[in-house]
Write a protein that holds these residues in place. Structure first.
Motif, short mmCIF file in Angstrom:
data_model
loop_
_atom_site.label_atom_id
_atom_site.label_comp_id
_atom_site.label_asym_id
_atom_site.label_seq_id
_atom_site.Cartn_x
_atom_site.Cartn_y
_atom_site.Cartn_z
N MET A 1 84.02 75.20 38.99
CA MET A 1 84.16 73.81 38.55
C MET A 1 83.20 73.45 37.43
O MET A 1 83.23 72.33 36.92
N ASN A 2 82.34 74.39 37.01
CA ASN A 2 81.32 74.07 36.02
C ASN A 2 81.90 73.49 34.74
O ASN A 2 81.39 72.50 34.20
N ALA A 3 82.95 74.11 34.25
CA ALA A 3 83.54 73.64 32.98
C ALA A 3 84.07 72.22 33.12
O ALA A 3 83.89 71.38 32.24
N LEU A 4 84.71 71.92 34.24
CA LEU A 4 85.28 70.59 34.44
C LEU A 4 84.20 69.53 34.55
O LEU A 4 84.26 68.48 33.90
N VAL B 1 90.92 72.43 31.84
CA VAL B 1 90.04 71.47 31.16
C VAL B 1 90.22 71.56 29.65
O VAL B 1 90.12 70.55 28.94
N LEU B 2 90.49 72.74 29.13
CA LEU B 2 90.77 72.87 27.70
C LEU B 2 92.05 72.13 27.32
O LEU B 2 92.12 71.49 26.27
N TYR C 1 86.57 82.07 28.08
CA TYR C 1 86.76 80.92 27.20
C TYR C 1 85.45 80.25 26.78
O TYR C 1 85.43 79.05 26.53
N GLY C 2 84.36 80.99 26.73
CA GLY C 2 83.08 80.39 26.36
C GLY C 2 83.12 79.71 25.01
O GLY C 2 82.64 78.59 24.84
N ARG C 3 83.70 80.39 24.01
CA ARG C 3 83.76 79.82 22.66
C ARG C 3 84.59 78.54 22.65
O ARG C 3 84.18 77.52 22.08
N MET C 4 85.74 78.55 23.28
CA MET C 4 86.62 77.39 23.26
C MET C 4 86.01 76.22 24.03
O MET C 4 86.16 75.06 23.63
N LEU C 5 85.31 76.51 25.10
CA LEU C 5 84.68 75.44 25.87
C LEU C 5 83.56 74.78 25.08
O LEU C 5 83.36 73.57 25.16
N ASP C 6 82.84 75.57 24.30
CA ASP C 6 81.81 74.99 23.43
C ASP C 6 82.45 74.08 22.38
O ASP C 6 81.93 73.00 22.08
#
Length: 650
Positions: free
Chosen positions: A514-517, A486-487, A169-174
């Motif tokens: 947990m990095n994304a959160l 998180v998304l 989900y790299g694109r969506m997280l950006d």
């Protein structure tokens, strides 16, 4: 007519080598030959009259061309040579000037690009510092400040290297990070922190109402050893109380089975108040702390009084117990339910027995004082203001709720917070049979875990054609990953300033999961962040007692979001919030099947479309409805047995 001398202006060194030697298109060079009259001559008079300085005559229009050619050839040759040298020097200077200008232009362009990227980076750092410093998470504890510093340092490190998101989900997280940065000061959706109040508030708690006589427990004793974690054990206790009443038997205070997964030796009295449990349920059943001495010496297995989960169908009907268990009780005077859990159906079951289940869950099971005290501290720090109690505090922390009392001297408004239960521990991940982007290494690790902790599942995989991981995910049977969670929160509209309490922080994959959160929501904490080591020390190595603190933090939250509807903690928390919440305690229950179809388009879907679809999918789960048939009363207490609907008139 007198002929004037030819004058040639020499070029100085400064004009050849210095900056002033650059050609000027507005300058006209002097003529090579001049006609001069006596009156118009610029030659000094002394030079003209001097015998040794007779004037050099130039050709005139009256002069013979041959004579001029022959007479002035040496003069013109010398002059022409000198002129060519001047032109070559000027061309050389011009080329040097052009070369220097081109270098300056390239250097200037590079400098502008560097300045542009530098300014963007400075602005990004200021935005991150604003989100992590001026919005610094939760006060009341020195450990919280260290957490904020740690997160801030991590953000700075991420600035030096590209973010490495887990999963696909790299694109969506950006896109989510960009949307949160843009919407920092935008208002959140109006219904984000709300339940549909009118229909929800019409349901009132009434499971404490009794309409039967006490049970004398004449048919013998029931021992129960419950398995699983704290939440599974809670369900088992309530089911055991109901079975004891059904069989007119005496219940011995339940014991908890040691689990190789949870590795916790805690017993009932380490988590719940025994005396309150016995006293509150006395009008319903007879409860004792241990077997009579004459029964303690019996070999229960040898006499056939041990009944395991394998002997009882899952969610067995009351008729099963009346037919199969009563004879054992009458013969031996005792039966031991070993590994007892979900072994009593929700329907069909008599009205008063169903109400007893609810009474046990919502009234009889209260945490011990040491859990209540630290739970009260946790709530104070989550809200950043001890003067603002929540509506559920007194049911969760008992007398310690008095410490969280309203105080007019507190002018600061309490901070509301969202609780998020991430059911992404290794046992859940392994049991799901799903894949989470870890490749062959992940598959081997989870298979090894299954062989140890879920041997029956391993055998089933080898002997039965099971759905593939992709099919399981498409059907919504996989737990949400932290990245998906998180998304979902970002799409729902929770902004970057949102205070988030995360329960179940022992995630599969470790801290990197947990990095994304933590990147998108810097005001994110766990109980380990909010409580000091001294405050946590009595609970260390006791996972069930730590789970009780998570239960308190999630249940009292202004909004609660689950990521897996099959989780016992999520089910119990959401039911508790319904029962005592008065229509003001919203719970986000994602439909994982619908979310799966949205997440599958993560490589192409636009953020605005993603937001709309996520909000629609979650909004559909927020409607208020009575308990569906055969569903858990612990999760769906809106039923006549547990709650009274005040809108129904007789």
């Amino acid at each position: 007519m007198s002929l004037n001398a030819i004058q040639v202006k020499p070029v100085s060194e400064e004009e050849e080598d210095g900056p002033s030697a650059q050609p000027d298109p507005n300058t006209s060079y002097p003529s090579l030959l001049h006609y001069r009259s006596g009156s118009g001559s610029t030659t000094p008079r002394s030079r003209q009259s001097s015998p040794g300085n007779s004037p050099r005559l130039g050709p005139t229009r009256f002069a013979n061309s041959d004579t001029c050619d022959s007479q002035y050839t040496p003069l013109f040759l010398g002059f022409d040579k000198e002129l060519k040298m001047q032109r070559r020097a000027k061309r050389k200077v011009g080329r040097a000037w052009y070369s220097r200008k081109r270098v300056k232009f390239v250097v200037g362009v590079i400098g502008l690009l560097v300045l542009f990227f530098l300014m963007n980076w400075v602005m990004l750092l200021r935005l991150q510092d604003h989100g992590l410093h001026s919005e610094s998470g939760f006060s009341g504890n020195s450990s919280v400040a260290s957490v904020s510093v740690t997160i801030r340092e991590k953000w700075r490190k991420l600035g030096k290297e590209k973010k490495a998101w887990k999963g696909n989900y790299g694109r969506m997280l950006d896109l989510a990070a960009h949307a949160l940065a843009e919407g920092l000061n935008k208002p959140e959706p109006k219904d984000l922190w709300l339940e549909p109040f009118v229909p929800a508030s019409s349901w009132k708690p009434c499971a404490d109402q009794r309409s039967w006589e006490p049970n004398e427990g004449k048919n013998g004793y029931i021992l129960v050893t419950a398995n699983g974690g704290m939440n599974q054990q809670r369900v088992a206790v309530c089911n055991a109380v109901t079975v004891a009443r059904l069989l007119n038997s005496t219940l011995v205070v339940p014991k908890f089975l040691y689990s190789s997964i949870w590795r916790d030796v805690s017993q009932f009295g380490d988590i719940y108040q025994e005396e309150h449990f016995i006293k509150y349920l006395t009008p319903d059943i007879r409860i004792v702390k241990e077997l009579p001495k004459e029964l303690q010496s019996l070999d229960l297995e040898a006499i056939g009084s041990v009944v395991t989960d394998a002997d009882i169908p899952k969610e067995a009907k009351p008729s099963f117990y009346l037919k199969n268990i009563v004879p054992i009780l009458l013969k031996n005077g005792v039966v031991h339910f070993l590994g007892f859990g979900h072994r009593l159906a929700f329907d069909p079951i008599p009205f008063q027995l169903q109400r007893l289940r609810c009474r046990c869950n919502f009234y009889a099971l209260q945490f011990v004082p040491k859990i209540q005290e630290v739970g009260a501290l946790l709530l104070q720090r989550l809200r950043q203001n001890e003067g603002h109690p929540g509506p559920l505090d007194r049911y969760l922390v008992g007398s310690y709720a008095k410490r969280i009392k309203k105080d007019k001297s507190h002018s600061k408004k309490a901070s509301r917070y969202l609780a998020l239960h991430l059911r992404f521990e290794i046992d859940m991940v392994a049991h799901s049979l799903c894949e989470f982007g870890g490749g062959e290494e992940e598959r081997k690790e989870l298979e090894a875990y299954r062989e140890i902790h879920f041997p029956a599942l391993t055998v089933l995989k080898k002997t039965t054609m099971l759905p593939t991981p992709a099919e399981l995910r498409e059907e919504g049977l996989c737990p949400l990953t932290p990245e998906e969670a998180v998304l979902m929160l970002a799409a729902l509209g929770f902004n970057r300033k949102t205070h988030i309490f995360v329960a179940g922080s022992q995630l599969y994959g470790g801290r990197s999961r947990m990095n994304a959160l933590t990147s998108l929501y810097p005001k994110l904490v766990t109980k380990e962040n909010l409580l000091t080591l001294t405050e946590l020390e009595p609970f260390m190595n006791f996972s069930s007692q730590l789970a009780a603190l998570d239960f308190i933090g999630c249940t009292a939250a202004d909004a609660f979001s689950m990521t897996d509807s099959g989780s016992q903690l999520s089910s119990l928390v959401s039911g508790y919030r319904i029962y005592y919440g008065g229509g003001r305690m919203p719970t986000i229950r994602p439909n994982k099947r619908r979310l799966a179809s949205i997440f599958m388009k993560n490589s192409t879907i636009e953020w605005r479309v993603f937001e709309q679809r996520i909000r629609k999918a979650v909004r559909q789960t927020k409607h208020v409805q009575p308990r569906p048939k055969a569903r858990s009363v612990y999760r769906y207490p809106r039923c006549d047995e547990c709650m009274c609907n005040m809108t129904i008139t007789t």
